[in-house]
Enzyme design. Structure first.
Site, short mmCIF file in Angstrom:
data_model
loop_
_atom_site.label_atom_id
_atom_site.label_comp_id
_atom_site.label_asym_id
_atom_site.label_seq_id
_atom_site.Cartn_x
_atom_site.Cartn_y
_atom_site.Cartn_z
N HIS A 12 0.83 -1.21 0.00
CA HIS A 12 0.00 0.00 0.00
C HIS A 12 0.87 1.26 0.00
O HIS A 12 2.06 1.24 0.34
CB HIS A 12 -0.91 0.02 1.24
CG HIS A 12 -0.15 -0.03 2.53
ND1 HIS A 12 0.46 1.09 3.08
CD2 HIS A 12 0.15 -1.06 3.35
CE1 HIS A 12 1.07 0.75 4.19
NE2 HIS A 12 0.91 -0.55 4.39
N GLU A 88 -1.70 -7.58 7.18
CA GLU A 88 -0.38 -7.51 7.78
C GLU A 88 -0.33 -8.41 9.00
O GLU A 88 -1.36 -8.88 9.49
CB GLU A 88 -0.08 -6.05 8.17
CG GLU A 88 1.29 -5.79 8.79
CD GLU A 88 2.45 -6.16 7.89
OE1 GLU A 88 2.63 -7.38 7.67
OE2 GLU A 88 3.18 -5.26 7.45
#
Length: 223
Positions: A12, A88
Site C-alpha cells: 500500500h 499484515e
C-alpha cells in the site's frame, strides 16, 4: 496443462502511521498525500496491464491503494475483492507504538540487536519474540501467518489457471510480503532491507510452482 498466473504484489501507499514511524499491523491509518500520489503514479504505470482479478487485504490503506490503481485503464468490469488472508501481521499491544519499540522487543526476544539481514534470515522467529512482548494475546505466530498467505496464493493461482490464467493484482503489507518471499524464495531476501510503499514484487505461478521474478520494484516517486 495449467495456464500461467502472474501476481503483481504491491505494498500500500504511505500512511499516517508510516510517516510517524509507528507500528501498523491490524491497526490502520489513512494514506498521506504522498501515499495517494504514489498510488496514482503506480496506477499510471500499470494502466496497460490486463488484470484478470484484483485483491487487497481488508485494511483500509490497502483497499484505498488498490482502488486508486484500478481507477485507470479499461477496468469497468473488474471488481476489487478484499481478503483477510492478505492482512499484515498482527502485533498485539505493540500496535501503533514507535517502530523502535518493536525493534527492541524483537532484539530482546532473539538475544540481542540484529541487522535487517539477520532479521530476514530468522523470519520464523520474529513472531515468537513479538508474542513474548505482547500483552494483549492478539499477536500472531508464524505458522498462522504462513498458512493464511500460502492458502491465498495457492487457491488464487489454481482458480485463475483453471480460468485460463492471467495477471492478478494483490495489495498487501510489508511484513506479509516479506513472509511470502521467505517462503517462496528465501535466497532473495538479501535483496530486501525494507519493502517500500507502492513497490511491486512479481511472482509467476506455473505448473504448481511459484517463481519470484522481481522484488520490491520502485515505480513511484517517494523515497
Amino acid at each position: 496443462m495449467s495456464q500461467p498466473v502472474i501476481f503483481f504484489v504491491t505494498r500500500h501507499g504511505e500512511t499516517l502511521l508510516n510517516l510517524l514511524g509507528r507500528v501498523q499491523g491490524w491497526s490502520d491509518s489513512p494514506l498521506t498525500p504522498q501515499g495517494v500520489q504514489d498510488a496514482c503514479l503506480l496506477a499510471e504505470m500499470m494502466e496497460s496491464i490486463p488484470f484478470h482479478a484484483a485483491f487487497s487485504s481488508d485494511s483500509g490503506r490497502a483497499v484505498e491503494t488498490a482502488r486508486l490503481i484500478l481507477s485507470r485503464g479499461n477496468r469497468e468490469g473488474l471488481s476489487l475483492r478484499q481478503d483477510r488472508r492478505l492482512r499484515e501481521w498482527c502485533f498485539g499491544s505493540l500496535e501503533a507504538l514507535p517502530m523502535k519499540e518493536l525493534t527492541e522487543a524483537i532484539s530482546r526476544g532473539l538475544g540481542g540487536a540484529l541487522t535487517m539481514g539477520e532479521m530476514n534470515a530468522r523470519m520464523e522467529e520474529l513472531p515468537d519474540a513479538i508474542k513474548q512482548a505482547d500483552r494483549s494475546g492478539w499477536a500472531e505466530g508464524f505458522d498462522g501467518v504462513r498458512r493464511r498467505l500460502i492458502s491465498f496464493f495457492r487457491q488464487t493461482a489454481e482458480e485463475t489457471s483453471a480460468q485460463g490464467g492471467g495477471n492478478i493484482l494483490v495489495v498487501s503489507h510489508a511484513f506479509s510480503i516479506k513472509t511470502v518471499l521467505y517462503l517462496l524464495a528465501p535466497q532473495r531476501l538479501g535483496e530486501v532491507e525494507k519493502i517500500q510503499n507502492a513497490s511491486v514484487t512479481t511472482i509467476l505461478w506455473r505448473e504448481g510452482v511459484f517463481e519470484v521474478q522481481a522484488v520490491n520494484q520502485r515505480i513511484s516517486s517517494s523515497q
